[in-house]
Design an enzyme around this catalytic site. Structure first.
Site, mmCIF file in Angstrom:
data_model
loop_
_atom_site.group_PDB
_atom_site.id
_atom_site.type_symbol
_atom_site.label_atom_id
_atom_site.label_comp_id
_atom_site.label_asym_id
_atom_site.label_seq_id
_atom_site.Cartn_x
_atom_site.Cartn_y
_atom_site.Cartn_z
ATOM 1 N N LEU A 75 0.823 -1.209 0.000
ATOM 2 C CA LEU A 75 0.000 0.000 0.000
ATOM 3 C C LEU A 75 0.854 1.254 0.000
ATOM 4 O O LEU A 75 0.454 2.301 -0.477
ATOM 5 C CB LEU A 75 -0.907 0.029 1.231
ATOM 6 C CG LEU A 75 -2.009 -1.013 1.296
ATOM 7 C CD1 LEU A 75 -2.696 -0.982 2.645
ATOM 8 C CD2 LEU A 75 -3.036 -0.784 0.188
ATOM 9 N N GLY A 76 2.039 1.131 0.576
ATOM 10 C CA GLY A 76 2.896 2.301 0.654
ATOM 11 C C GLY A 76 4.194 1.894 1.281
ATOM 12 O O GLY A 76 4.326 0.788 1.819
ATOM 13 N N GLY A 136 7.770 3.641 3.284
ATOM 14 C CA GLY A 136 8.491 4.807 3.782
ATOM 15 C C GLY A 136 9.929 4.446 4.047
ATOM 16 O O GLY A 136 10.380 3.353 3.702
ATOM 17 N N ALA A 137 10.640 5.356 4.700
ATOM 18 C CA ALA A 137 12.052 5.124 4.943
ATOM 19 C C ALA A 137 12.257 3.935 5.871
ATOM 20 O O ALA A 137 13.219 3.209 5.758
ATOM 21 C CB ALA A 137 12.677 6.378 5.541
ATOM 22 N N VAL A 139 3.994 -0.863 4.103
ATOM 23 C CA VAL A 139 2.633 -1.189 4.523
ATOM 24 C C VAL A 139 1.989 -2.095 3.485
ATOM 25 O O VAL A 139 2.087 -1.849 2.277
ATOM 26 C CB VAL A 139 1.787 0.092 4.681
ATOM 27 C CG1 VAL A 139 0.428 -0.252 5.243
ATOM 28 C CG2 VAL A 139 2.496 1.087 5.565
ATOM 29 N N LYS A 171 1.743 -2.895 8.892
ATOM 30 C CA LYS A 171 2.945 -2.073 8.762
ATOM 31 C C LYS A 171 4.135 -2.874 9.253
ATOM 32 O O LYS A 171 4.183 -3.273 10.407
ATOM 33 C CB LYS A 171 2.771 -0.806 9.580
ATOM 34 C CG LYS A 171 3.901 0.165 9.420
ATOM 35 C CD LYS A 171 3.617 1.480 10.118
ATOM 36 C CE LYS A 171 4.262 2.638 9.412
ATOM 37 N NZ LYS A 171 3.418 3.385 8.535
ATOM 38 N N ASP A 208 5.648 13.831 12.525
ATOM 39 C CA ASP A 208 5.675 13.630 11.080
ATOM 40 C C ASP A 208 4.299 13.892 10.470
ATOM 41 O O ASP A 208 3.797 13.112 9.672
ATOM 42 C CB ASP A 208 6.158 12.211 10.771
ATOM 43 C CG ASP A 208 6.659 12.072 9.331
ATOM 44 O OD1 ASP A 208 6.888 13.118 8.683
ATOM 45 O OD2 ASP A 208 6.816 10.936 8.861
#
Ligand SMILES: *[C@@H]1O[C@H](CO)[C@@H](O)[C@H](O)[C@H]1NC(C)=O
Ligand SMILES: *[C@@H]1O[C@H](CO)[C@@H](O)[C@H](O)[C@H]1NC(C)=O
Ligand SMILES: *[C@@H]1O[C@H](CO)[C@@H](O)[C@H](O)[C@H]1NC(C)=O
Ligand SMILES: *[C@@H]1O[C@H](CO)[C@@H](O)[C@H](O)[C@H]1NC(C)=O
Ligand SMILES: *[C@@H]1O[C@H](CO)[C@@H](O)[C@H](O)[C@H]1NC(C)=O
Ligand SMILES: *[C@@H]1O[C@H](CO)[C@@H](O)[C@H](O)[C@H]1NC(C)=O
Ligand SMILES: *[C@@H]1O[C@H](CO)[C@@H](O)[C@H](O)[C@H]1NC(C)=O
Ligand SMILES: CC(=O)N[C@H]1CO[C@H](CO)[C@@H](O)[C@@H]1O
Length: 799
Positions: free
Chosen positions: A518-519, A521-522, A526, A542, A636
């Site tokens: 789904l996504g 990040g650093a 996810v 996640k 964030d």
């Protein structure tokens, strides 16, 4: 042959002649007595001269009955605003006719009457669908003998008046127009009140909101400028129900008692007034009461959501009904039908040790006022749990400040209530519940039974039998005594009471081997997944790449603190996995992605929706800063971290992770040093990091939400407009804030609010953290309860 050709030509000629005549006659203005419409597939209707409103039959569901109704005809939704036979749908072939002596007469195909106006005085000459949405029956002396405005169903329109004794009854559901559960009534004594109806009877039960104007209230007026208010007999305004007047020239408007018991004022841009030619939407302008969930508190009846159900305010402050853990909707198609336990409830049988089969799921900030049969004080929470566990009549317990309430079925008036620090302890069966905790052993009892019965059967002489029995009985008593001291089934949940621990394998299966990403990040990725044993509930998993060594031991503690948050504008943590190297967090799945994609895609979401997103994000942040037992600083905040659920409620995600992910995050910081982003300046300046860093990020996000563009936009022609925050301050200095939303008609229509929001954003992005308001104040300024003063130049701190 020749004659056939002749006939066809003649027919064609007649048709070409007829069509123009027909279309001239199409906006029926006067419908003469004797005219009729049949309920069939032709969908015949009588239009108002402008075409805005239509009167006729509407088939409610394919193959279902017909509703004789008035609706907005020029919009896609064809929203119904009045109906004649909501509780008695007409069959296909039914006929509505205007007769001279009786007015309207609706008969079924066999001629049996379904509905009629039964006028006192006869002499109807014609009827007319007016441009206001009112249908009138008129006599030869031009007197109005009947009008639909006098007998409203659930809606009133501009130019409509409610007199004393007249009211609205909500629909049963969004798609079922029959009389539902709530009533708005201007009482004969002048008090305007919202009632629950004793469904399916027609009588009202209890007032949950009123204007307290008995003795002075006279009429509810929806005036042509779009204001809804209550007046006194001498014309003075007593109570303004909806003040945010939107122009009736540009907007269709309606005020409706919705099926959920909230009276709402909606507007819809008329054709020709929509932004960029896209079809419009009904947007919410105002509503009352402000929180229906907390208002309905009656001893009989179910509350706002149905028995055993919980009410919480969601999008546009709409009541959202949901079931406690371990329960599901009694009727899956009706959110307000109440909830049934998904397990066999506790049996009252001393012998069967049912208590060992039950456990608790905590629902913080949840209460069921009014279903209690026992109250204990002063007691501890553990005492409360054990007392409810040991009592087969106890469906759940509510605990607050040394007080324990035992509640019985059916539970009523359930609501989320964050004001009091209450907690509902939901009692569910361990081996037959949606959240089954691991490690409990419900079979212990059976072993003792075996010992006893076994020795009884083995004995041969009567004496020996009795002796064995007494010995076994004493042994059993001792065991039982010791056991009930040790037995604390709820502690099986390892202290993390309202979330669940998953095994890595379970999550691997749920995500189909971490297939759908789904996504990313650093520090985490996810994945989408589904929980098989929970009706295929969608989840977002996640996977944390690597968390800092020193916080490794803190993982559980941190997860625990996240799990204790509970707010409608925070993404809910369902569980976690802490197995070997693997650290995963399991969240509810947010169907509509992040507001980043919602805002920055080509189609601009409507202004009212954006305002709601600003409110929701502010509320979520305010909760993290002010209302958690330990303050949570997000660190964030950015549009990618604010997600939208299926009803477009904005929820903050990734909160509480700052501590777990800090090492990577600081690296991110150094990389973006120097550019203006969501990151507060104190990160670069060796200043203490406080909750004010989130306020800064929120300020940037707020600008992006209301202006519907990214903070940094390199594709603009004017170099001064590249950084939104700078441009906004420049516009503010020059008194030209409207330039920020030059092509956004909806925002321009609401320019005062827009300008106020820009000022609030400028306050939030002050370089000096001490000048920034805290989130509570920001929220109050957004909501209008605190005045917004002129902000200084954000950069004055540096200079
Ligand atoms: C409808 O009838 C009334 C009364 O006869 C008349 O004054 C009016 O002009 C008529 N309207 C139209 C559009 O024919
Ligand atoms: C009548 O309306 C229904 C639903 O609004 C639609 O499905 C149907 O096609 C219409 N029939 C005609 C003849 O226009
Ligand atoms: C018109 O109204 C008058 C009285 O107002 C009545 O006597 C007469 O019969 C009516 N005419 C029709 C055609 O209804
Ligand atoms: C609408 O709801 C009422 C009340 O529950 C029910 O009796 C009726 O059958 C429903 N109508 C439709 C069309 O579903
Ligand atoms: C109008 O009526 C209201 C309520 O009855 C009263 O409070 C008010 O003073 C009246 N105003 C005037 C101008 O008479
Ligand atoms: C409608 O009511 C509002 C509030 O009382 C008032 O300001 C406005 O002038 C009214 N409009 C009309 C057309 O009466
Ligand atoms: C629990 O048992 C009841 C009765 O057998 C059943 O209807 C229900 O579906 C079960 N619930 C779960 C979650 O398995
Ligand atoms: C929330 C809502 O009703 N949105 C609708 C707005 O209009 C578009 C198209 O007209 C619909 O697709 C949305 O669902």
């Amino acid at each position: 042959m020749a004659s056939a050709v002749f006939h066809r030509t003649a027919l064609y000629f007649m048709l070409t002649l007829l069509v123009p005549i027909f279309s001239v006659a199409q906006p029926y203005s006067n419908v003469s007595s004797g005219s009729s419409i049949i309920a069939d597939d032709a969908n015949g209707s009588w239009l108002s001269p402008s075409g805005d409103f239509a009167f006729g039959f509407r088939q409610i569901s394919p193959g279902g009955g017909y509703l004789l109704a008035i609706w907005f005809d020029r919009i896609q939704e064809k929203t119904i605003i009045w109906s004649a036979n909501r509780n008695n749908l007409a069959a296909q072939g039914s006929k509505i006719q205007i007769s001279t002596d009786r007015g309207f007469q609706l008969d079924d195909p066999s001629g049996q009457p379904i509905w009629a106006t039964n006028l006192a005085s006869s002499g109807v000459v014609y009827g007319a669908m007016l441009d206001t949405g009112n249908f009138v029956l008129v006599s030869n002396g031009s007197a109005v003998l009947w009008q639909s405005f006098d007998s409203p169903t659930d809606t009133i329109l501009p130019a409509q008046i409610l007199n004393q004794g007249v009211g609205l009854v909500s629909s049963f559901s969004e798609t079922n127009y029959s009389s539902g559960r709530f009533r708005l009534l201007l009482q004969l004594d002048g008090d305007l009140a919202l009632y629950t109806r004793n469904f399916p009877m027609d009588n009202s039960i209890d007032v949950y909101w009123d204007t307290k104007t008995a003795g002075s209230g006279f009429q509810v007026v929806f005036n042509q400028s779009g204001f809804v208010f209550l007046t006194a007999k001498n014309g003075t305004l007593l109570d303004l129900l909806s003040s945010n007047g939107a122009s009736t020239g540009q907007y269709y408007q309606r005020a409706v008692l919705d099926y959920d018991g909230v009276f709402r004022h909606y507007v819809y841009p008329k054709p020709g007034f929509t932004t960029s030619g896209r079809p419009g939407n009904w947007s919410l302008l105002n509503f009352l009461p402000s929180n229906i969930c907390s208002l309905i508190l009656q001893s009989s009846g179910s509350g706002a959501c149905g028995f055993n159900s919980i009410c919480s305010l969601g999008i546009d402050q709409r009541p959202n009904c949901f079931c406690p853990t371990g329960y599901s909707l009694a009727n899956p198609n009706d959110r307000m039908s109440g909830c049934k336990p998904d397990f066999i409830v506790q049996v009252c049988d001393q012998e069967s040790e049912e208590t060992s089969h039950f456990s608790f799921v905590d629902m913080p900030n949840t209460d069921f006022p009014g279903s209690d049969y026992n109250r204990f004080q002063p007691v501890g929470e553990d005492w409360c749990r054990q007392a409810c566990l040991d009592d087969c009549f106890c469906a759940l317990a509510v605990y607050r400040a040394n007080t324990c309430w035992k509640k019985k079925y059916p539970l009523s008036n359930g609501r989320v209530d964050s004001s009091l620090g209450v907690k509902a302890l939901i009692k569910i069966r361990i081996n037959n519940a949606t959240l089954s905790p691991t490690g409990s052993n419900p079979n212990k009892r059976n072993r003792y039974t075996l010992i006893v019965t076994g020795s009884v059967l083995l004995g041969s002489s009567v004496f020996f039998n009795i002796l064995t029995f007494v010995a076994a009985f004493l042994f059993f008593l001792r065991l039982k005594g010791r056991k009930s001291k040790m037995l604390r089934p709820y502690t099986d949940l390892a202290g993390i009471v309202n979330i669940r621990s998953f095994s890595f394998k379970e999550l691997q299966e749920a995500t189909n081997g971490f297939k759908e990403e789904l996504g990313c990040g650093a520090c985490s990725t996810v994945y989408k997944g589904t929980l098989k044993n929970e009706d295929g509930r969608s989840i977002a998993v996640k996977k944390l790449n690597k968390i800092a060594k020193e916080v490794d031991q803190e993982f559980k503690a941190e997860v625990n603190s996240i799990s204790r948050t509970n707010h409608k504008n925070l993404v809910h943590l369902l569980g976690y996995c802490d197995e070997g190297e693997n650290r995963l967090l399991v969240y509810e799945y947010m169907r509509n992605g992040s507001i980043a994609s919602f805002l920055f895609n080509n189609s601009r979401p409507n202004w009212y929706r954006r305002v709601q997103i600003a409110f929701s994000t502010a509320r979520g942040l305010c909760y993290l800063h002010e209302d958690c037992s330990t303050q949570i600083i997000h660190c964030d905040i950015k549009p990618q971290n604010v997600l939208l659920d299926e009803s477009l409620v904005a929820k903050i995600s990734d909160f509480g992770l700052a501590k777990l992910l800090r090492p990577d995050q600081t690296r991110t910081m150094t990389r973006i040093r120097g550019t203006r982003g969501y990151v507060a300046p104190e990160w670069f300046r060796n200043l203490p990091i406080t909750a004010k860093v989130d306020v800064y990020s929120f300020g940037i996000l707020l600008l992006e939400v209301i202006c519907c563009r990214r903070n940094v936009e390199t594709s603009v022609t004017n170099v001064n407009e590249v950084i939104l925050a700078d441009w906004a301050y420049d516009c503010h200095k020059e008194g030209k804030l409207h330039l920020l939303v030059a092509d956004d008609e909806e925002a321009l229509d609401d320019i005062q609010r827009f300008e106020k929001f820009v000022l609030i954003a400028i306050w939030c992005i002050q370089e000096d953290p001490s000048l920034r308001p805290n989130m509570k104040r920001v929220l109050h300024m957004l909501e209008g309860s605190v005045e917004v003063t002129l902000p200084p130049d954000p950069e004055s701190f540096m200079n």
